[in-house]
Design a protein around this motif. Structure first.
Motif, PDB file in Angstrom:
ATOM      1  N   UNK B 252      14.282  37.894  69.417  1.00  0.00           N
ATOM      2  CA  UNK B 252      14.085  36.899  68.361  1.00  0.00           C
ATOM      3  C   UNK B 252      13.437  37.591  67.164  1.00  0.00           C
ATOM      4  N   UNK B 253      14.064  37.462  65.997  1.00  0.00           N
ATOM      5  CA  UNK B 253      13.557  38.090  64.783  1.00  0.00           C
ATOM      6  C   UNK B 253      13.294  37.022  63.745  1.00  0.00           C
ATOM      7  N   UNK B 254      12.084  36.989  63.225  1.00  0.00           N
ATOM      8  CA  UNK B 254      11.795  36.029  62.161  1.00  0.00           C
ATOM      9  C   UNK B 254      12.097  36.675  60.816  1.00  0.00           C
ATOM     10  N   UNK B 255      13.069  36.124  60.116  1.00  0.00           N
ATOM     11  CA  UNK B 255      13.517  36.699  58.845  1.00  0.00           C
ATOM     12  C   UNK B 255      13.788  35.580  57.851  1.00  0.00           C
ATOM     13  N   UNK B 256      13.705  35.898  56.555  1.00  0.00           N
ATOM     14  CA  UNK B 256      13.984  34.848  55.563  1.00  0.00           C
ATOM     15  C   UNK B 256      15.442  34.396  55.659  1.00  0.00           C
ATOM     16  N   UNK B 257      15.677  33.144  55.331  1.00  0.00           N
ATOM     17  CA  UNK B 257      17.068  32.682  55.280  1.00  0.00           C
ATOM     18  C   UNK B 257      17.773  33.519  54.217  1.00  0.00           C
ATOM     19  N   UNK B 258      19.053  33.711  54.416  1.00  0.00           N
ATOM     20  CA  UNK B 258      19.803  34.519  53.466  1.00  0.00           C
ATOM     21  C   UNK B 258      19.837  35.988  53.840  1.00  0.00           C
ATOM     22  N   UNK B 259      19.150  36.367  54.913  1.00  0.00           N
ATOM     23  CA  UNK B 259      19.245  37.746  55.398  1.00  0.00           C
ATOM     24  C   UNK B 259      20.697  38.009  55.808  1.00  0.00           C
ATOM     25  N   UNK B 260      21.180  39.204  55.513  1.00  0.00           N
ATOM     26  CA  UNK B 260      22.572  39.509  55.852  1.00  0.00           C
ATOM     27  C   UNK B 260      22.763  39.569  57.366  1.00  0.00           C
ATOM     28  N   UNK B 261      23.842  38.971  57.825  1.00  0.00           N
ATOM     29  CA  UNK B 261      24.140  39.003  59.265  1.00  0.00           C
ATOM     30  C   UNK B 261      24.267  40.452  59.743  1.00  0.00           C
TER      31      UNK B 261
END
Lengths: 159, 442
Positions: B252-261
């Motif tokens: 599980x990685x917490x990243x901002x929305x809009x991070x590239x897949x």
């Protein structure tokens, strides 16, 4: 066998009832208490739950059969629940299942004759990142290989 | 990189003392100085959208709750988490339970709810224990329950209880979840009326996801504008992306929305084992349409971008499948799941999921015909939109889109051509078949 709750257990039921405005809502936690005590939920225990909470037996039957975690028949001492859903599947869950079946000499859905192991194929257990995995009773065993599963089984066999 | 909101790098953060050392339960104290409407406005300003899959604006949802009615308002926290590919909420139960509890306190205050239930799937025995421990600690220190009045010197209090599920994916659907709390079979209810009008025991109810509510303390503390500035403007904040399948470092990685897949797959999850190519990615749990590898490049992970790409952000549960994956098998397994989990209330879903599974088994075993693919799409179309809840759609989409996007693979598996006495009324995309009316059956 007489189905009954002791004083402590009845007290616990009263505590559970306080969490909800209706007694019916206490059914699911009470069924868990029954399963913990008797191992599975029989017709007699369903009648008992119905009387305890003043609801119909039909309603209890409906709830017990709807949810997969209530065992409507006895299971072995160790209930091996193998997740085979996508993330587990693509990381070898079916190979794991085959190896467990071979190791125990039973197929999924069956219980060993010594009542020690039951194998069940289950849906996603929310361990996709640590696939493949199996649940043994309440505990998760994750990131399994055929080798580590063999070790796990032999530990359980000797327990 | 944006700071983490939900899974902070603080050792033992799940411990109530450590949580308190970092300002825990002080944000709720601050929240009490504001009116409930102001809290709701702040959440509206933040643009927070539900993290359970539907992406509904949280502030707006709260706004539907009546103020000062005769019946009590209820708050339910959805921790059922049973969608294949999703395993994010358990991280919050394990590593940050007090932030969830504080989020519940603020949310309950905002919608004036004296009782809250956290619905956790029954299989999560360990996580239920961890959550219960955190809750017990919070109760014992007077942060939850009637003691709150003394601790925070206020009139408001709320009780929080954990309700343990018993193995039914459908209980993640909000109205089924409410029936389950009421001690019934987890049957979804017909909507309208919606939960804010008729929820638990007929009272106004809001159902929010675990991850959604865990964001609330940060929003109240730092302001809606701060939150709105993280990630994509239309779907702000960070997301807990659970990535599994053929990747080197699933998790599980917490990243901002809009991070590239592609960044999530290659930078964070360490790429594909054996440097194999990717065949397909399911971006948001098993119910969302799968993507082909060529759709991945430049694709941002947020609700709008994924919608534009013909899929959905869902729960952020990414399943990566390498070039050797068998899409027929994957779809069969997914369909098995929806067939197994259909509650059985609506005929199209109950019967249709089983029918699709039968046809898929036939194709997998090499006994499928070219018409079977159209039959599957026809059955899926007859399930989609024809059921009480969205499980029908969730069962239909993988079938429709996996066949559409991987049709060649399915075509190559259907070995036999159909020999019927009359021409099937189902149209094949590859063969010309006459409409049924023109068939001379005499």
């Amino acid at each position: 066998m007489k189905i009954e709750f002791n004083e402590n257990e009845l007290k616990q039921v009263e505590e559970i009832k306080k969490r909800y405005p209706t007694t019916q809502a206490a059914l699911m936690p009470v069924l868990y208490m029954i399963q913990e005590k008797y191992g599975w939920i029989s017709k007699e225990t369903m009648q008992f739950a119905a009387q305890l909470l003043d609801i119909t037996e039909e309603h209890v039957l409906g709830v017990v059969t709807f949810y997969t975690m209530y065992n409507s028949k006895p299971v072995g001492k160790y209930h091996l629940q193998v997740c085979t859903n996508v993330s587990c599947m693509i990381r070898g869950a079916y190979d794991l299942m085959k190896s467990i079946e071979q190791e125990l000499g039973i197929r999924k859905g069956e219980t060993t004759s010594d009542q020690k192991f039951t194998i069940t194929e289950v849906e996603c257990l929310g361990s996709c990142g640590t696939a493949p995995m199996i649940q043994v009773n309440d505990d998760y065993y994750e990131n399994l290989t055929i080798e580590s599963t063999r070790t796990l089984l032999s530990n359980l066999k000797n327990n | 990189m944006t700071e983490k909101i939900l899974l902070k790098d603080i050792p033992n953060y799940r411990d109530i003392e450590v949580y308190k050392q970092h300002g825990g339960y002080q944000i709720f104290k601050k929240a009490l100085q504001r009116k409930p409407e102001e809290i709701i406005d702040e959440v509206k300003k933040s643009g927070l959208r539900g993290r359970g899959g539907a992406c509904f604006p949280t502030g707006m949802k709260w706004g539907f709750m009546p103020k000062g009615g005769e019946k009590p308002n209820y708050l339910c926290i959805n921790g059922d988490e049973s969608e294949p590919g999703s395993f994010k909420d358990r991280q919050i139960f394990e590593f940050n339970p007090h932030q969830l509890i504080e989020g519940i306190l603020i949310s309950a205050y905002a919608i004036n709810s004296p009782t809250c239930y956290i619905y956790i799937r029954g299989e999560y025995g360990k996580w239920i224990k961890l959550m219960q421990k955190a809750l017990d600690d919070a109760y014992s220190q007077g942060f939850v329950g009637e003691e709150m009045k003394k601790t925070f010197k206020c009139d408001f209090f709320t009780n929080i209880y954990i309700h343990k599920g018993a193995g039914a994916y459908i209980c993640g659907e909000e109205s089924a979840l409410m029936n389950s709390i009421e001690g019934k079979r987890g049957y979804p209810r017909v909507k309208p009326p919606f939960p804010p009008q008729y929820g638990l025991w007929g009272c106004p109810t809001t159902v929010n996801n675990v991850e959604t509510i865990s964001n609330i303390p940060a929003i109240v503390d730092k302001g809606g504008e701060w939150f709105a500035s993280i990630g994509e403007p239309k779907h702000p904040g960070t997301l807990l992306f659970g990535i599994s399948g053929h990747v080197n470092n699933p998790g599980v990685y917490e990243l901002p929305t809009g991070t590239l897949l592609s960044d999530i797959i290659y930078k964070y999850a360490g790429g594909v084992p054996g440097d194999k190519k990717i065949k397909s990615v399911i971006p948001g749990g098993s119910s969302v349409p799968p993507l082909r590898s060529e759709q991945i490049d430049g694709l941002k992970m947020d609700a709008e971008s994924l919608k534009a790409a013909g899929s959905s952000i869902g729960t952020g549960g990414i399943i990566v499948m390498d070039e050797d994956s068998d899409m027929v098998r994957v779809l069969t397994r997914i369909t098995h799941f929806y067939h197994h989990e259909s509650c059985g209330q609506c005929t199209p879903c109950r019967e249709g999921t089983g029918w699709m599974l039968k046809v898929l088994h036939r194709i997998e075993e090499g006994n499928g015909t070219s018409h079977d693919l159209d039959l599957l799409i026809d059955v899926a179309n007859n399930i989609e939109g024809h059921t009480i809840c969205a499980l029908g759609d969730a069962a239909a989409w993988p079938v429709k889109y996996t066949i559409e996007r991987f049709r060649d693979e399915f075509e190559s598996r259907v070995s036999k051509s159909l020999q019927l006495p009359v021409i099937n009324k189902v149209h094949s995309m590859r063969e010309t078949s006459a409409p049924l009316a023109e068939v001379n059956v005499g």
